[in-house]
Motif scaffolding. Structure first.
Motif, PDB file in Angstrom:
ATOM      1  N   HIS A 227     -32.472   3.795 -72.369  1.00 22.75           N
ATOM      2  CA  HIS A 227     -33.197   4.998 -71.948  1.00 22.75           C
ATOM      3  C   HIS A 227     -34.237   4.756 -70.865  1.00 22.75           C
ATOM      4  O   HIS A 227     -34.771   5.702 -70.303  1.00 22.75           O
ATOM      5  CB  HIS A 227     -33.870   5.641 -73.158  1.00 22.75           C
ATOM      6  N   GLN A 246     -38.511  12.301 -72.134  1.00 26.35           N
ATOM      7  CA  GLN A 246     -39.031  11.352 -73.112  1.00 26.35           C
ATOM      8  C   GLN A 246     -38.563  11.818 -74.489  1.00 26.35           C
ATOM      9  O   GLN A 246     -39.029  12.832 -75.007  1.00 26.35           O
ATOM     10  CB  GLN A 246     -40.562  11.306 -73.048  1.00 26.35           C
ATOM     11  N   GLU A 251     -40.877   6.234 -75.928  1.00 22.18           N
ATOM     12  CA  GLU A 251     -40.716   6.410 -74.485  1.00 22.18           C
ATOM     13  C   GLU A 251     -41.976   6.983 -73.831  1.00 22.18           C
ATOM     14  O   GLU A 251     -41.950   7.377 -72.666  1.00 22.18           O
ATOM     15  CB  GLU A 251     -39.510   7.312 -74.204  1.00 22.18           C
ATOM     16  N   LYS A 256     -39.191   9.775 -66.026  1.00 19.52           N
ATOM     17  CA  LYS A 256     -37.749   9.967 -66.075  1.00 19.52           C
ATOM     18  C   LYS A 256     -37.207  10.324 -64.699  1.00 19.52           C
ATOM     19  O   LYS A 256     -37.898  10.909 -63.861  1.00 19.52           O
ATOM     20  CB  LYS A 256     -37.408  11.051 -67.093  1.00 19.52           C
TER      21      LYS A 256
END
Length: 391
Positions: A227, A246, A251, A256
């Motif tokens: 991820h 997230q 995370e 992202k």
């Protein structure tokens, strides 16, 4: 040629009972708009479209709306199944998705031609994608006689099985075309997000691919499964686009993105990550019991979702603590006590000696809350059946 690479939507994800699907839908709408404005010739989706094998109607709507938006923009796509997806479910809709320009490779096949997809761009260029959906580590390893083998042997058997498929996909590349590989797997050197440092990742991180196994004809390798956005290879260029929001507190702080790849036949690819704005920020706040009010007062303007970890002496009774925190920070999803709860940033400190069921209970608590008794019994029964099968 301009190709947009994304992965790990996890539509249908729930975090501590809070449905993240609307945020995923927002992110997919943003990505579809980027594909249009960045003049993408094609989109690659490297697996984990859904968070579960039986996704909700809202989760399916989010994903299928994304593909319809690409269709409206005249942008074709190639998609593979990830370990969270139901390969059979995706396989059942390949014909329908094909009508809107989506080529799906849901299940691996010994016939490489069934896993190689060709896209003709509007400019008349040809994109060839060797598409390798998630291959169960357990099934690949079990194909050999591993009873009594050590971890190194298991890892080598997995690499040999994956190497077979990668070689066959490389044979499908064409001279004069742009040739890419897409896979849902873990590469050597990949740095996981805190979210993968949970049950599933810890049990499978012995099974990785080496960059030396990648087909030499691949100009770009579009990866899914990890991820955290990152590049993991130079020749060929290999990268994870990461998850689109997230997904959980492991995370927190990650930016992202999607990957825009510029490439032409016979030349190295150029990678351009593009940041995404969608999705609520996740934040973990750690605070001493006597500082709760003062610390949370500093979070008044925070519009994301929080996990609050309160440090208190062992054995301290804290009635009403959750209500107290929620009054100060309504966006809080979880209120945990310090050493008694899983800390995704340093999970290994408290894993030694725990059973598979203990690990699953921690996993479920982090994702969805306390484990119901009936689900606990079902997991325990499934574990017993699996052990009997392996024996």
């Amino acid at each position: 040629m301009r190709v947009l690479h994304t992965a790990d939507f996890h539509a249908g994800r729930s975090l501590r009972g809070f449905d993240r699907t609307p945020e995923v839908h927002e992110a997919l709408t943003e990505i579809a708009a980027l594909a249009r404005t960045e003049r993408a010739d094609a989109v690659l989706v490297a697996g984990d479209l859904f968070d579960t094998a039986n996704p909700s109607a809202d989760a399916e709507h989010a994903v299928f709306d994304f593909f319809l938006r690409l269709r409206d923009a005249g942008i074709p796509s190639v998609v593979i199944a990830g370990n969270h997806d139901s390969a059979a479910r995706l396989q059942s809709v390949t014909g329908l998705l094909g009508w809107v320009g989506v080529q799906v490779v849901a299940q691996p096949s010994a016939n490489a031609a069934e896993m190689v997809r060709t896209v003709q761009t509007k400019a008349g260029e040809t994109l060839v994608v060797g598409a390798l959906p998630h291959l169960s580590e357990r099934r690949l390893v079990k194909a050999a006689d591993l009873m009594g083998g050590d971890t190194g042997t298991w890892r080598q058997k997995y690499r040999e099985g994956m190497g077979f498929f990668l070689r066959r996909l490389g044979e499908g590349f064409r001279p004069g075309a742009v040739n890419m590989l897409m896979a849902h797997a873990t590469m050597d050197g990949a740095v996981p997000s805190g979210s993968e440092r949970t049950l599933q990742f810890d049990l499978t991180n012995a099974y990785t691919l080496s960059g030396l196994q990648l087909p030499p004809g691949a100009q770009y390798v579009a990866l899914g499964h990890v991820h955290k956005p990152q590049q993991v290879g130079e020749s060929p260029v290999a990268a994870y686009s990461g998850s689109v929001i997230q997904l959980d507190f492991g995370e927190s702080g990650e930016k992202k993105s999607v990957n825009l790849v510029e490439v032409e036949p016979g030349r190295p690819a150029r990678l351009h990550p593009i940041a995404l704005a969608s999705g609520r920020e996740l934040r973990t706040v750690r605070v001493d019991l006597d500082q709760v009010e003062a610390r949370l007062a500093r979070e008044q303007g925070f519009t994301g979702l929080m996990k609050v970890v309160v440090r208190a002496p062992a054995g301290t009774a804290l009635p009403g603590l959750k209500d107290r925190v929620l009054r100060l920070a309504p966006g809080t999803l979880a209120v945990d006590l310090d050493a008694q709860q899983e800390d995704l940033a340093t999970p290994d400190l408290r894993r030694e000696g725990l059973s598979l069921l203990d690990l699953y209970e921690r996993y479920h608590r982090e994702r969805r809350g306390e484990l119901p008794a009936d689900l606990r019994a079902a997991f325990q029964q499934a574990d017993e059946w699996a052990r009997q099968e392996e024996g």
